[in-house]
Design an enzyme around this catalytic site. Sequence first.
Site, mmCIF file in Angstrom:
data_model
loop_
_atom_site.group_PDB
_atom_site.id
_atom_site.type_symbol
_atom_site.label_atom_id
_atom_site.label_comp_id
_atom_site.label_asym_id
_atom_site.label_seq_id
_atom_site.Cartn_x
_atom_site.Cartn_y
_atom_site.Cartn_z
ATOM 1 N N GLY A 129 6.012 6.484 2.686
ATOM 2 C CA GLY A 129 6.718 5.594 1.753
ATOM 3 C C GLY A 129 6.038 5.625 0.402
ATOM 4 N N LYS A 157 9.780 -20.010 2.032
ATOM 5 C CA LYS A 157 10.720 -18.894 1.956
ATOM 6 C C LYS A 157 12.120 -19.459 1.788
ATOM 7 C CE LYS A 157 10.465 -14.398 2.289
ATOM 8 N NZ LYS A 157 9.376 -13.540 1.808
ATOM 9 N N VAL A 166 4.317 0.353 -3.452
ATOM 10 C CA VAL A 166 3.033 0.129 -2.789
ATOM 11 C C VAL A 166 2.310 1.464 -2.540
ATOM 12 C CG1 VAL A 166 1.916 -0.725 -0.688
ATOM 13 C CG2 VAL A 166 3.808 -2.009 -1.691
ATOM 14 N N GLY A 167 3.037 2.414 -1.943
ATOM 15 C CA GLY A 167 2.416 3.661 -1.501
ATOM 16 C C GLY A 167 1.853 4.510 -2.622
#
Length: 367
Positions: free
Chosen positions: A177, A77, A181-182
């Site tokens: 959401g 990261k 993604v949702g």
Amino acid sequence: MLSDFRFLDEAGPAKVVQIHEPAAGLKAFVVIDNVAAGPSIGGLRMGLEVSAEECFRLARAMTFKNAVAGLPHGGGKSVLVGDPGMADAEKERLIRAFACAARDLKDYIVGPDMGTNERCMAWVHDEIGRAVGLPAVLGGIPLDEIGATGFGLATAIDVAQEFCDVRLDGARIAVQGFGAVGKHAARFLVEKDAILVAASDSHGMVANADGLDVQALIDHKAGGENLASFPGGSGERDAILDVDCDIWIPAARPDVLTEDNVGRLKARMVAQGANIPATPGAESALHQRGVLVLPDFAANAGGVICASVEHHGGNCTLAMQSIEEKLTDNTRTVLQHARDAGTPPRQAALEIAEARVREAMALRRWG
Ligand code: NAD
């Protein structure tokens, strides 16, 4: 920072690099965690409040996510201090400077994260030839457009039917959401005969016990509207917690389920699309009530699987095949292990991830 070695254990991090170039206004931090399985993949997060500690935690989370996904990659990261909304030319200069500073960190493949996107990855790639999440014209796979993570989540939910009494055929789903993604999770689940009974976004919620038209919701949002303005919608976005449903899908923000509100959920399965959507207390309350919780880092790995396929030169079709295969096998392995050991699925997924990291370490010159 490292004086107490709080973040150091036998698994990593392999490298911790602080970048400070005052003349370029560059302040960044890179953590390459465990690279036994292969070079690390992880996002570049840009923000004014990013910290080294956050970077350590997210890098380790990526090690586990990549391991449980069965990818030949470790976790890494990076965080870059700056306002992600700064003028484009300034942002390009800063990200190119970051890329140049990370040029020799060859076991870190940079991906997009909060505050960065595919254009930023194009700049990184242009400088050092090592980035994923690229624009299609550079060989990238548009993962949010194809719904890589939502597809993976729908695949995991499909497998989870074997481990609980929820059946997708006719299952009532509620999605908190309705973003990248949702909305795709809803789309793929409805293709498997589930019924979307409620969806929310940051503005509001829309619900219909007889089923919502997923495509109409997607089109409505694509026109710049929000769910509060959809016919039948309201500004009560948090009422999504009270919806009568079988599967509840958090796909918005961290910590939306807490010990204080988790009692409101009526679902028998919670499939975590968002990262850390539940506090440990809320998750344990769900487990005690017999609710099957599909943990974030195992169930939402579709995006990173897609990134790995892109890195290895694959296309969209291969990415979807790989997501389906990996999410099917890994979800089954995690849930079987959880059932056999009598542990919550998150613990089972962590144990599997750790075992895979150890197995990879044993095959390398380590220690
Ligand atoms: P997104 O910005 O496309 O969508 C987020 C949606 O959540 C938006 O519709 C927004 O309006 C809504 N939202 C925000 N706050 C809300 C609230 N309090 N209540 C209801 N809705 C709310 O983001 P995304 O890419 O879909 O990511 C969603 C989550 O999934 C994040 O936690 C992200 O870290 C995680 N995630 C995303 C991917 C990916 O491939 N995009 C992969 C793994 C994990």
